[in-house]
Write a protein that holds these residues in place. Structure first.
Motif, short mmCIF file in Angstrom:
data_model
loop_
_atom_site.label_atom_id
_atom_site.label_comp_id
_atom_site.label_asym_id
_atom_site.label_seq_id
_atom_site.Cartn_x
_atom_site.Cartn_y
_atom_site.Cartn_z
N SER A 162 -30.56 -48.15 14.39
CA SER A 162 -30.67 -47.57 15.89
C SER A 162 -31.73 -48.20 16.41
N TYR A 163 -31.54 -48.69 17.91
CA TYR A 163 -32.75 -49.13 18.63
C TYR A 163 -33.67 -48.40 18.66
N PRO A 164 -34.95 -48.62 18.51
CA PRO A 164 -36.08 -47.81 18.66
C PRO A 164 -36.49 -47.60 19.75
N LEU A 165 -37.02 -46.20 20.09
CA LEU A 165 -37.62 -45.97 21.50
C LEU A 165 -39.09 -46.19 21.20
N ARG A 175 -31.95 -38.90 24.57
CA ARG A 175 -30.95 -39.87 24.79
C ARG A 175 -30.87 -40.63 23.37
N ALA A 176 -32.05 -40.76 22.82
CA ALA A 176 -32.20 -41.60 21.44
C ALA A 176 -31.91 -40.49 20.24
N GLN A 177 -31.90 -39.45 20.65
CA GLN A 177 -31.79 -38.35 19.45
C GLN A 177 -30.32 -37.78 19.73
N ASN A 178 -29.41 -38.26 20.68
CA ASN A 178 -28.29 -37.64 20.72
C ASN A 178 -27.13 -38.45 19.66
N PRO A 179 -26.79 -37.82 18.80
CA PRO A 179 -25.74 -38.39 18.04
C PRO A 179 -24.71 -39.07 18.23
N GLN A 180 -24.41 -38.65 19.63
CA GLN A 180 -23.12 -39.34 20.30
C GLN A 180 -23.61 -40.69 21.01
N VAL A 181 -24.65 -40.91 21.16
CA VAL A 181 -25.12 -42.09 21.75
C VAL A 181 -25.62 -43.10 20.63
N ASP A 182 -25.05 -44.04 20.54
CA ASP A 182 -25.14 -45.28 19.81
C ASP A 182 -26.60 -46.19 19.87
N ASN A 183 -26.96 -46.09 21.19
CA ASN A 183 -27.97 -46.81 21.70
C ASN A 183 -28.50 -46.34 23.07
#
Length: 555
Positions: free
Chosen positions: A12-15, A65-73
Motif C-alpha cells: 500500500s502507498y505509505p502515508l 483514508r489510509a486505514q480504510n480497507p475499502q480504499v486501495d490508495n
C-alpha cells in the motif's frame, strides 16, 4: 484487469508523517527564499504543524483514508483531482503528453502507418483484456498495472468544477478524425479481426475521398473546462445526430487523427503532434494516435489518469510493429503502389450540426489558441565524452551526477537558480502514479554557484567535496521519495481534504509555496530512447524547459 496491483501483492502507498513532510518541504524551498521570506515560511510551516492545529486535523483525515480497507490508495483520488480533474484550464495542450514513434527501414504511407497502429493497438487491447500482459518492471521490481485499465474506451467528460473520466463498454471500434469529419471503423466483425489489407485500404479511401470539411467542433474540447462543459450540452442538444456522434466518440476504443503535414525534425514533430490546430484533436479522448501525410506518427494521451509509464508496453509493441513491417507484393495500398486500393466500402461520414452560437464558440476557441502562439523547440543530442561509467568511477550515482549537470546548466541559462522538479515513478505501490521532488537542495545550489565562480573562489578539492555532498543528498532524497516519503503529493492531498467551511492554511497562501511550484523547469529520466523518437508535454509558463535525460554507460 481492474485491480492487477492486488494480484501482484504490491504494498500500500505509505502515508508520510506530517512533521517529516514539513521538514523536507522547508529544506527544499530554502534556496529560493530571502531571509525575510524564510522567516515567514518557517512561521507558516510551524503554524501548520503545531499540535492540535489544522495540519494535524487534515493529516488525521488522510490517516483514516489510509486505514480504510475499502480504499486501495489513500492518495489516488485526491492526487487525480488536485492535479488534473479540478483544473479548469484547457487540457489541450496543458494536460496532454505525447510520444512520437520511431521510424523503420521502410517508409510508410499515411494509410499504411494508420493500419499498422490500429491493428497493433487493438491486439494490445485484447491482450490487456485477457490479462496476458506481464507486469512492467523498474529495477527488477514489478509495477502496478492498474492505470492501463484507463487506456481504451475512455474519455474525460467536462463538468462544472471537476471533470469525470469515464470507462465505457469495451466495444471494438475506433473513430477516425479528418478535416472535421468522423468515421466509425470496426476492428472486429463477428469475432473475426478486420484484416490489415482491409484496414489499409479503408484508410486510403478516407484519405482519397473528396468531401466538404465538417464544422470544427473538436476545437471546443480545447476550451476552458467549465465553458466546454456547458457548450458540450448545447452541441448535443442541437440534434439527435450530434448526441449520437458525441456518444460514438466517447465510446471508441481510441481515436486515429489523420493530419496534414510532413514533420521531419524533432521540433516539427513536437509542434505537429502536441500543438497543432485544436480542431485536429478530440482533446477529451484519453488515447489518440496521430498520423501525418509523410507517415510520421505519435501517441497523444490525456493526463488525467494516464502517465508516460502507462504506455510502456504499448509503445514497445508499436515500435516492433513499425520496424518489422515489410510490404508484401500482393498487399494492397502498399507504399510503392498507392493506387491499388481494394473495393472496400468507405464507412459513413459523420459531421456535427452547428448553430450560430456554436460557430461563435468555435471561432473564439480557435482565435484564443492561435493568439497564444504555442510553439516549442525540441533539441535532441547525445553527449559521449562521459556517461554512467564515468560517474560510477567517481563514486557518484549516474542519474544524480547528471542532475547536477542540468542544474548547473539551468543556473547559466536563466542567470539564477530555478526551482526544478524531477518525476519519480510510484508504481511500486498499489495504484501508484508519479511523485515529484525539488532537486535544487541547498548543497546543489552551493555546488552550482561554486562551479560558476570557480575561477575566483573554491579549489578543486573543495569543488570535488561539494560535488559529492550534493550528489549524496540528491540520491538520499530520491530514495526517500521513491519509498513514499516525498512532500509534494502529500501536500496536494492535505489541500484536497480542507473543507469548504475551513480557512486555507497560511502554508498554502505563503508566497514561497506558489513561487516554487513546477513552472519553468522539470526533468525526468524514464527510459524510452530505444522506443520513441521524442516525447513530452507542454507547461503553462511559455518560458519553461523540460529536460528528458538517459545516462548510458560510456562508449
Amino acid at each position: 484487469m481492474d485491480e492487477p496491483s492486488a494480484e501482484l501483492n504490491l504494498p500500500s502507498y505509505p502515508l508520510p508523517e506530517l512533521n517529516d513532510t514539513l521538514e523536507l518541504y522547508l529544506q527544499s524551498v530554502r534556496v529560493f527564499c530571502s531571509d525575510e521570506e524564510l522567516r515567514q515560511t518557517s512561521y507558516a510551516v510551524g503554524e501548520f504543524g503545531k499540535p492540535g492545529g489544522l495540519g494535524e486535523q487534515l493529516q488525521e483525515r488522510l490517516r483514516k483514508r489510509a486505514q480504510n480497507p475499502q480504499v486501495d490508495n489513500w492518495l489516488y483520488d485526491l492526487y487525480n483531482s488536485h492535479l488534473y480533474l479540478n483544473c479548469r484550464a484547457p487540457i489541450n495542450p496543458f494536460q496532454h503528453f505525447f510520444g512520437s514513434h520511431i521510424e523503420g527501414s521502410v517508409r510508410h504511407s499515411q494509410a499504411t502507418r494508420a493500419a499498422i497502429i490500429a491493428i497493433t493497438a487493438f491486439r494490445f487491447k485484447q491482450r490487456l483484456a485477457a490479462e496476458t500482459l506481464v507486469p512492467d518492471l523498474l529495477n527488477e521490481q514489478p509495477l502496478c498495472m492498474s492505470s492501463l485499465h484507463w487506456l481504451f474506451n475512455t474519455v474525460r467528460v467536462p463538468k462544472i468544477g471537476t471533470d469525470e473520466i469515464r470507462k465505457l463498454p469495451s466495444l471494438d471500434y475506433i473513430v477516425v478524425l479528418r478535416q472535421g469529419c468522423y468515421f466509425k471503423v470496426a476492428l472486429q466483425k463477428e469475432q473475426e479481426h478486420v484484416s490489415f489489407a482491409d484496414l489499409e485500404s479503408l484508410f486510403h479511401q478516407i484519405l482519397r475521398s473528396t468531401y466538404e470539411t465538417g464544422p470544427a467542433v473538436a476545437a471546443l474540447t480545447a476550451d476552458d473546462r467549465d465553458n466546454w462543459a456547458q457548450v458540450r450540452e448545447i452541441v448535443k442538444g442541437i440534434s439527435q445526430q450530434n448526441h449520437e456522434l458525441v456518444d460514438m466518440i466517447d465510446g471508441a476504443a481510441f481515436m486515429i487523427c489523420l493530419d496534414e503535414g510532413c514533420p521531419s525534425s524533432s521540433t516539427e514533430r513536437t509542434n505537429q503532434f502536441l500543438l497543432n490546430e485544436p480542431s485536429t484533436r478530440w482533446s477529451d479522448k484519453c488515447l489518440q494516435f496521430v498520423i501525418c501525410s509523410n507517415g510520421s506518427s505519435a501517441s497523444v494521451c490525456e493526463h488525467g489518469l494516464l502517465d508516460g509509464g502507462t504506455l510502456q508496453q504499448l509503445n514497445e509493441s508499436l515500435k516492433d510493429a513499425i520496424t518489422e513491417y515489410k510490404p508484401v507484393s500482393h498487399r494492397i495500398g502498399r507504399v510503392d503502389n498507392v493506387d491499388s486500393v481494394a473495393a472496400i466500402a468507405l464507412p459513413e461520414r459523420h459531421t456535427f450540426l452547428v448553430n450560430i452560437d456554436v460557430q461563435s464558440h468555435i471561432k473564439r476557441v480557435e482565435e484564443q489558441f492561435r493568439a497564444k502562439n504555442y510553439m516549442t523547440e525540441f533539441g535532441h543530442f547525445q553527449y559521449t565524452k562521459f556517461g554512467g561509467t564515468f560517474f560510477r568511477t567517481h563514486q557518484c550515482a549516474p542519474k544524480t551526477g547528471f542532475q547536477l549537470v542540468i542544474q548547473l546548466a539551468s543556473l547559466l541559462y536563466f542567470g539564477y537558480q530555478q526551482p526544478s522538479w524531477e518525476t519519480v515513478s510510484m508504481r511500486t505501490f498499489q495504484k501508484g502514479r508519479v511523485d515529484i521532488f525539488q532537486t535544487v537542495l541547498p548543497s546543489v545550489a552551493d555546488f552550482c554557484t561554486a562551479i560558476r565562480d570557480a575561477d575566483r573562489s573554491a579549489s578543486k578539492p573543495t569543488l570535488r567535496r561539494q560535488f559529492h555532498e550534493a550528489s549524496k543528498n540528491l540520491t538520499t532524497t530520491l530514495m526517500r521519495v521513491s519509498r513514499g516519503g516525498g512532500f509534494a503529493a502529500h501536500l496536494y492531498a492535505l489541500q484536497e481534504v480542507i473543507r469548504k467551511d475551513e480557512d486555507t492554511p497560511l502554508l498554502f497562501t505563503d508566497l514561497t509555496y506558489s513561487k516554487t511550484r513546477p513552472a519553468k523547469l522539470m526533468t525526468d529520466c524514464v527510459q524510452w530512447q530505444d522506443v520513441l523518437q521524442e516525447g513530452g508535454f507542454f507547461m503553462q509558463d511559455l518560458e519553461h524547459v523540460w529536460v528528458h535525460y538517459e545516462v548510458r554507460d560510456d562508449r
